[in-house]
Enzyme design. Structure first.
Site, mmCIF file in Angstrom:
data_model
loop_
_atom_site.group_PDB
_atom_site.id
_atom_site.type_symbol
_atom_site.label_atom_id
_atom_site.label_comp_id
_atom_site.label_asym_id
_atom_site.label_seq_id
_atom_site.Cartn_x
_atom_site.Cartn_y
_atom_site.Cartn_z
ATOM 1 N N LYS A 27 -0.606 24.022 -45.554
ATOM 2 C CA LYS A 27 -1.358 24.250 -44.317
ATOM 3 C C LYS A 27 -0.400 24.495 -43.157
ATOM 4 O O LYS A 27 -0.612 25.393 -42.334
ATOM 5 C CB LYS A 27 -2.280 23.055 -44.034
ATOM 6 C CG LYS A 27 -3.469 23.006 -44.981
ATOM 7 C CD LYS A 27 -4.167 21.653 -44.991
ATOM 8 C CE LYS A 27 -5.233 21.634 -46.100
ATOM 9 N NZ LYS A 27 -5.781 20.294 -46.357
ATOM 10 N N GLN A 75 -5.672 14.226 -43.831
ATOM 11 C CA GLN A 75 -5.696 14.606 -45.246
ATOM 12 C C GLN A 75 -6.389 13.517 -46.081
ATOM 13 O O GLN A 75 -6.028 12.345 -46.004
ATOM 14 C CB GLN A 75 -4.260 14.853 -45.748
ATOM 15 C CG GLN A 75 -4.166 15.348 -47.172
ATOM 16 C CD GLN A 75 -4.787 16.730 -47.392
ATOM 17 O OE1 GLN A 75 -4.638 17.635 -46.574
ATOM 18 N NE2 GLN A 75 -5.495 16.886 -48.486
ATOM 19 N N ASP A 129 -12.180 20.300 -39.455
ATOM 20 C CA ASP A 129 -12.565 20.283 -40.875
ATOM 21 C C ASP A 129 -13.944 19.648 -41.075
ATOM 22 O O ASP A 129 -14.322 19.319 -42.202
ATOM 23 C CB ASP A 129 -11.501 19.545 -41.705
ATOM 24 C CG ASP A 129 -11.597 19.890 -43.198
ATOM 25 O OD1 ASP A 129 -12.251 20.904 -43.535
ATOM 26 O OD2 ASP A 129 -11.036 19.145 -44.018
#
Ligand code: NAP
Length: 281
Positions: free
Chosen positions: A55, A99, A122
């Site tokens: 990423k 994450q 996200d």
């Protein structure tokens, strides 16, 4: 392989999304803004480290700043929340990605819900999830958004179709089910307690595999002519679908790698640029 089969090429879809971002990043930079994604990794899970690095590299290639925060395995919920709050308060950070998964001692929901919704690129906060359920999220979860982008790029009809989603995680199975529902698919959500799973999958015009088990979805579960989306990513670059077998049955199918994965990253970049744009109002 029959010529009417479509391999749903995620790299192509991702490239189109990223090409559209280049000009937007330049124009933001002329206004003194460099979009910035902060990624938080807790612990030393090698797969998570790889995802975070990928990423970060993708950000760099597009001129997006990436700030990487790596916290030790023994981090507490409170420590993590403090770090997230600092990033919320930092005007140079536009997107925050925690994450998943985090170590067991951490209350992941509390940590996710600390992320300011305007930086939740996200779609992991309760509010972001709810906005997605209602169909007006600025930032739906990246993998579900990637799946929808692939279907749209290849103009796969969704309305009226029976979509069978295998998996109900809050970051993947559930949100993609809601997105398909919002686009007027008839959606069946399957999970580990589903009985006669293969019979249900066989009813799917669109099958989304989001299980986390290598090659779990077998070819004889797939209706002839179905569209198969494999969101799985298991060690060794293996998806959740038996690709070679399902390819024979399906009309269209995503490979692994180069299917959903690259589009997920492109979505994350897009959401970060969108978040930086919104700072300008
Ligand atoms: P997860 O949180 O572990 O959820 C897995 C889901 O699969 C759960 O809902 C579980 O049901 C269901 N399941 C497990 N065993 C099953 C069985 N035997 N039959 C039917 N359903 C079963 O995983 P996730 O985070 O959603 O990820 C799923 C996959 O997508 C993984 O391979 C992951 O690596 C991949 N992924 C890929 C991307 C990408 O960018 N391509 C991004 C995120 C995730 P229960 O709810 O009943 O436990």
């Amino acid at each position: 392989m029959k010529s009417d089969k479509i391999i749903l090429d995620g790299t192509r879809v991702a490239n189109e999304i990223k090409e559209k971002l280049v000009g937007r990043v330049t124009s933001l930079s002329e206004k003194g803004i460099t979009p910035c994604l902060a990624t938080i990794l807790v612990g030393d899970d090698p797969s998570s480290e790889t995802y975070v690095r990928m990423k970060g590299n993708a950000c760099k290639r597009l001129g997006i700043d990436s700030r990487r925060i790596h916290l030790p395995q023994e981090t507490t919920t409170q420590n993590l929340i403090t770090v997230i709050q600092q990033l919320n308060d930092d005007p140079t950070v536009h997107g925050i990605l925690l994450q998943h998964p985090v170590p067991h001692q951490i209350d992941e929901r509390a940590a996710f819900d600390t992320i300011a919704v305007e930086k939740d690129v996200d779609g992991v906060t309760t509010l972001g999830f709810a906005q997605n359920a209602f169909g007006f999220a600025n930032y739906p979860s990246c993998t579900p958004a990637a799946i929808m982008a692939i279907l749209d790029y290849y103009q796969i009809p969704i309305a009226g179709k029976h979509a069978v989603v295998v998996g109900r995680s809050p970051i993947l199975g559930k949100p993609v089910s809601l997105m398909l529902l919002n686009r007027n698919a008839t959606v069946t959500i399957c999970h580990s307690k589903t009985e006669e799973l293969h019979r249900i999958v066989r009813l799917g015009d669109i099958v989304v595999a989001a299980v986390g088990k290598p090659q779990f979805i077998k070819s004889d579960w797939i209706q002839a002519g179905a569209v198969v989306i494999d969101a799985g990513y298991n060690p060794g670059n293996v998806g959740d679908v038996d690709y070679e077998g399902c390819l024979q049955q399906a009309h269209a199918i995503t490979p692994v790698p180069a299917g959903v994965g690259p589009v997920t990253i492109a979505m994350l970049l897009k959401h970060t640029v969108d978040a930086a744009d919104r700072v300008l109002g």
